[in-house]
Design a protein around this motif. Structure first.
Motif, PDB file in Angstrom:
ATOM      1  N   MET A   1      85.585  54.663  64.951  1.00  0.00           N
ATOM      2  CA  MET A   1      85.902  56.065  64.826  1.00  0.00           C
ATOM      3  C   MET A   1      84.774  56.888  65.443  1.00  0.00           C
ATOM      4  SD  MET A   1      86.630  58.556  61.655  1.00  0.00           S
ATOM      5  CE  MET A   1      84.945  59.026  61.661  1.00  0.00           C
ATOM      6  N   ARG A   2      85.132  58.008  66.020  1.00  0.00           N
ATOM      7  CA  ARG A   2      84.141  58.868  66.657  1.00  0.00           C
ATOM      8  C   ARG A   2      84.592  60.328  66.569  1.00  0.00           C
ATOM      9  NH1 ARG A   2      87.445  56.467  70.413  1.00  0.00           N
ATOM     10  NH2 ARG A   2      88.170  57.823  72.053  1.00  0.00           N
ATOM     11  N   LEU A   3      83.651  61.221  66.800  1.00  0.00           N
ATOM     12  CA  LEU A   3      83.945  62.650  66.730  1.00  0.00           C
ATOM     13  C   LEU A   3      84.076  63.290  68.104  1.00  0.00           C
ATOM     14  CD1 LEU A   3      81.683  63.690  63.735  1.00  0.00           C
ATOM     15  CD2 LEU A   3      84.138  63.246  63.749  1.00  0.00           C
ATOM     16  N   TYR A   4      83.823  62.512  69.168  1.00  0.00           N
ATOM     17  CA  TYR A   4      83.995  62.966  70.546  1.00  0.00           C
ATOM     18  C   TYR A   4      84.708  61.864  71.319  1.00  0.00           C
ATOM     19  CZ  TYR A   4      80.953  66.977  69.894  1.00  0.00           C
ATOM     20  OH  TYR A   4      80.430  68.175  69.463  1.00  0.00           O
ATOM     21  N   ASN A   5      85.551  62.248  72.247  1.00  0.00           N
ATOM     22  CA  ASN A   5      86.235  61.245  73.060  1.00  0.00           C
ATOM     23  C   ASN A   5      85.428  60.919  74.315  1.00  0.00           C
ATOM     24  OD1 ASN A   5      86.773  63.290  74.939  1.00  0.00           O
ATOM     25  ND2 ASN A   5      88.937  63.449  74.420  1.00  0.00           N
ATOM     26  N   GLU A   6      86.012  60.096  75.184  1.00  0.00           N
ATOM     27  CA  GLU A   6      85.326  59.643  76.405  1.00  0.00           C
ATOM     28  C   GLU A   6      84.987  60.794  77.349  1.00  0.00           C
ATOM     29  OE1 GLU A   6      88.752  58.603  75.887  1.00  0.00           O
ATOM     30  OE2 GLU A   6      87.968  57.257  74.362  1.00  0.00           O
ATOM     31  N   ARG A   7      85.731  61.883  77.265  1.00  0.00           N
ATOM     32  CA  ARG A   7      85.486  63.045  78.128  1.00  0.00           C
ATOM     33  C   ARG A   7      84.592  64.085  77.449  1.00  0.00           C
ATOM     34  NH1 ARG A   7      91.040  62.024  78.452  1.00  0.00           N
ATOM     35  NH2 ARG A   7      91.378  63.782  77.082  1.00  0.00           N
ATOM     36  N   ASN A   8      83.913  63.670  76.389  1.00  0.00           N
ATOM     37  CA  ASN A   8      83.005  64.525  75.617  1.00  0.00           C
ATOM     38  C   ASN A   8      83.710  65.710  74.960  1.00  0.00           C
ATOM     39  OD1 ASN A   8      80.779  62.908  76.186  1.00  0.00           O
ATOM     40  ND2 ASN A   8      80.382  63.999  78.098  1.00  0.00           N
ATOM     41  N   GLU A   9      84.996  65.566  74.694  1.00  0.00           N
ATOM     42  CA  GLU A   9      85.734  66.610  73.984  1.00  0.00           C
ATOM     43  C   GLU A   9      85.603  66.372  72.483  1.00  0.00           C
ATOM     44  OE1 GLU A   9      89.607  67.742  76.479  1.00  0.00           O
ATOM     45  OE2 GLU A   9      89.510  65.616  75.961  1.00  0.00           O
ATOM     46  N   VAL A 151      78.934  67.348  50.043  1.00  0.00           N
ATOM     47  CA  VAL A 151      79.672  66.308  49.321  1.00  0.00           C
ATOM     48  C   VAL A 151      79.005  64.965  49.612  1.00  0.00           C
ATOM     49  CG1 VAL A 151      81.888  65.098  49.150  1.00  0.00           C
ATOM     50  CG2 VAL A 151      81.845  67.587  49.376  1.00  0.00           C
ATOM     51  N   PRO A 152      78.667  64.200  48.578  1.00  0.00           N
ATOM     52  CA  PRO A 152      78.045  62.890  48.805  1.00  0.00           C
ATOM     53  C   PRO A 152      78.985  61.958  49.582  1.00  0.00           C
ATOM     54  CG  PRO A 152      77.841  63.552  46.499  1.00  0.00           C
ATOM     55  CD  PRO A 152      78.774  64.525  47.155  1.00  0.00           C
ATOM     56  N   LEU A 153      78.388  61.118  50.409  1.00  0.00           N
ATOM     57  CA  LEU A 153      79.177  60.205  51.243  1.00  0.00           C
ATOM     58  C   LEU A 153      80.122  59.331  50.432  1.00  0.00           C
ATOM     59  CD1 LEU A 153      76.799  58.897  54.063  1.00  0.00           C
ATOM     60  CD2 LEU A 153      78.867  60.254  54.308  1.00  0.00           C
ATOM     61  N   HIS A 154      79.669  58.839  49.283  1.00  0.00           N
ATOM     62  CA  HIS A 154      80.541  57.943  48.507  1.00  0.00           C
ATOM     63  C   HIS A 154      81.786  58.666  47.989  1.00  0.00           C
ATOM     64  CE1 HIS A 154      78.314  59.706  45.128  1.00  0.00           C
ATOM     65  NE2 HIS A 154      79.307  59.285  44.355  1.00  0.00           N
ATOM     66  N   MET A 155      81.655  59.964  47.676  1.00  0.00           N
ATOM     67  CA  MET A 155      82.827  60.731  47.237  1.00  0.00           C
ATOM     68  C   MET A 155      83.772  60.964  48.411  1.00  0.00           C
ATOM     69  SD  MET A 155      82.615  61.208  44.026  1.00  0.00           S
ATOM     70  CE  MET A 155      83.935  62.343  43.819  1.00  0.00           C
ATOM     71  N   LEU A 156      83.206  61.344  49.554  1.00  0.00           N
ATOM     72  CA  LEU A 156      84.017  61.579  50.731  1.00  0.00           C
ATOM     73  C   LEU A 156      84.737  60.294  51.146  1.00  0.00           C
ATOM     74  CD1 LEU A 156      85.013  63.490  52.909  1.00  0.00           C
ATOM     75  CD2 LEU A 156      82.924  62.978  54.213  1.00  0.00           C
ATOM     76  N   GLN A 157      84.053  59.176  51.056  1.00  0.00           N
ATOM     77  CA  GLN A 157      84.668  57.889  51.382  1.00  0.00           C
ATOM     78  C   GLN A 157      85.904  57.657  50.517  1.00  0.00           C
ATOM     79  OE1 GLN A 157      82.301  54.449  50.396  1.00  0.00           O
ATOM     80  NE2 GLN A 157      83.669  53.044  51.466  1.00  0.00           N
ATOM     81  N   ARG A 158      85.781  57.927  49.242  1.00  0.00           N
ATOM     82  CA  ARG A 158      86.906  57.744  48.320  1.00  0.00           C
ATOM     83  C   ARG A 158      88.046  58.705  48.660  1.00  0.00           C
ATOM     84  NH1 ARG A 158      85.612  58.967  42.330  1.00  0.00           N
ATOM     85  NH2 ARG A 158      83.942  57.545  42.844  1.00  0.00           N
ATOM     86  N   TRP A 159      87.725  59.977  48.870  1.00  0.00           N
ATOM     87  CA  TRP A 159      88.759  60.972  49.140  1.00  0.00           C
ATOM     88  C   TRP A 159      89.506  60.697  50.442  1.00  0.00           C
ATOM     89  CZ3 TRP A 159      85.304  65.840  48.046  1.00  0.00           C
ATOM     90  CH2 TRP A 159      85.029  65.912  46.671  1.00  0.00           C
ATOM     91  N   MET A 160      88.782  60.197  51.451  1.00  0.00           N
ATOM     92  CA  MET A 160      89.412  59.959  52.752  1.00  0.00           C
ATOM     93  C   MET A 160      90.048  58.579  52.860  1.00  0.00           C
ATOM     94  SD  MET A 160      87.055  62.033  55.419  1.00  0.00           S
ATOM     95  CE  MET A 160      88.367  62.139  56.615  1.00  0.00           C
ATOM     96  N   GLY A 161      89.763  57.699  51.908  1.00  0.00           N
ATOM     97  CA  GLY A 161      90.376  56.384  51.915  1.00  0.00           C
ATOM     98  C   GLY A 161      89.771  55.429  52.923  1.00  0.00           C
ATOM     99  N   HIS A 162      88.498  55.595  53.224  1.00  0.00           N
ATOM    100  CA  HIS A 162      87.819  54.692  54.151  1.00  0.00           C
ATOM    101  C   HIS A 162      87.416  53.412  53.433  1.00  0.00           C
ATOM    102  CE1 HIS A 162      86.429  58.368  56.696  1.00  0.00           C
ATOM    103  NE2 HIS A 162      87.619  57.940  57.078  1.00  0.00           N
ATOM    104  N   ALA A 163      87.619  52.282  54.056  1.00  0.00           N
ATOM    105  CA  ALA A 163      87.205  51.008  53.486  1.00  0.00           C
ATOM    106  C   ALA A 163      85.698  50.822  53.595  1.00  0.00           C
ATOM    107  CB  ALA A 163      87.929  49.857  54.188  1.00  0.00           C
ATOM    108  N   SER A 164      85.104  51.390  54.629  1.00  0.00           N
ATOM    109  CA  SER A 164      83.684  51.192  54.890  1.00  0.00           C
ATOM    110  C   SER A 164      82.928  52.513  54.857  1.00  0.00           C
ATOM    111  CB  SER A 164      83.513  50.544  56.271  1.00  0.00           C
ATOM    112  OG  SER A 164      82.165  50.567  56.664  1.00  0.00           O
ATOM    113  N   MET A 165      81.752  52.481  54.254  1.00  0.00           N
ATOM    114  CA  MET A 165      80.880  53.649  54.239  1.00  0.00           C
ATOM    115  C   MET A 165      80.428  53.988  55.660  1.00  0.00           C
ATOM    116  SD  MET A 165      79.423  55.945  52.316  1.00  0.00           S
ATOM    117  CE  MET A 165      79.229  55.351  50.651  1.00  0.00           C
ATOM    118  N   ARG A 166      80.364  52.985  56.530  1.00  0.00           N
ATOM    119  CA  ARG A 166      79.966  53.219  57.918  1.00  0.00           C
ATOM    120  C   ARG A 166      80.947  54.165  58.604  1.00  0.00           C
ATOM    121  NH1 ARG A 166      79.276  47.776  60.783  1.00  0.00           N
ATOM    122  NH2 ARG A 166      78.822  49.171  62.517  1.00  0.00           N
ATOM    123  N   THR A 167      82.220  54.038  58.286  1.00  0.00           N
ATOM    124  CA  THR A 167      83.223  54.936  58.870  1.00  0.00           C
ATOM    125  C   THR A 167      82.979  56.363  58.396  1.00  0.00           C
ATOM    126  OG1 THR A 167      84.819  53.140  58.925  1.00  0.00           O
ATOM    127  CG2 THR A 167      85.692  55.382  59.106  1.00  0.00           C
TER     128      THR A 167
END
Length: 187
Positions: A1-9, A151-167
């Protein structure tokens, strides 16, 4: 997952764009308005919001129960807090039978393309274009905004349904004006 695409958008809406989207969404028909605001205020995936049923709403607790559809072979439900503004929008939908989809056509879940077009139309109306002008842009905006709000990362992880904290940690790498906002809190 990333916040910018290949064209830097940028792949997420910044604060000003999100506010424009919400303002436009508030002027839409009730079904489109409620759908769009649910996406914006919960950070859910498009498919997850499409699959919501009236039983998913815990209005008095200000919680929405979302089945994580990315984990298809497991029945995983996550609870996401709702702001008062979203509770007010969804309250009229909470009285229906618990098996009814919140957004349906002829007693069937709305087609993905219909939901996608709703969001794309609102993005166009809000003058948001490019790679971020899609449902995923709202999801990424939710993650970015949560991090900027402390918002702490562990809470955001739970709310967004991410399996990994790295995501989830990707959201802590926000750039541009969002980075300035975060650094201003430090100084």
């Amino acid at each position: 997952m990333r916040l910018y695409n290949e064209r830097n958008e940028r792949l997420y809406l910044n604060a000003a764009e999100l506010q424009r989207f919400i303002a436009v969404a508030r002027q839409a028909t009730p079904a489109v308005r409620r759908f769009a605001l649910t996406l914006a205020y919960t950070g859910c995936r498009l498919s997850e919001v499409r699959a919501l049923r009236s039983g998913s709403l815990q209005i008095e607790a200000r919680v929405i129960s979302v089945r994580s559809l990315k984990k298809r072979h497991h029945h995983v439900i996550r609870e996401i807090p709702m702001p008062v503004a979203l509770v007010s929008e969804l309250r009229p939908l909470s009285g229906a039978a618990g098996t009814d989809y919140l957004w349906s056509q002829e007693n069937r879940i709305i087609p993905r393309i219909t939901a996608y077009r709703w969001i794309k139309g609102l993005m166009h109306e809000a003058q948001i274009d490019g790679a971020k002008a899609c449902p995923r842009g709202l999801r990424h905006a939710y993650g970015t905004r949560a991090i900027l709000s402390g918002v702490p990362l562990h809470m955001l992880q739970r709310w967004m349904g991410h399996a990994s904290m790295r995501t989830t940690a990707i959201y802590s790498t926000v750039l541009g004006p969002e980075q300035l906002e975060l650094s201003d809190r430090m100084w």
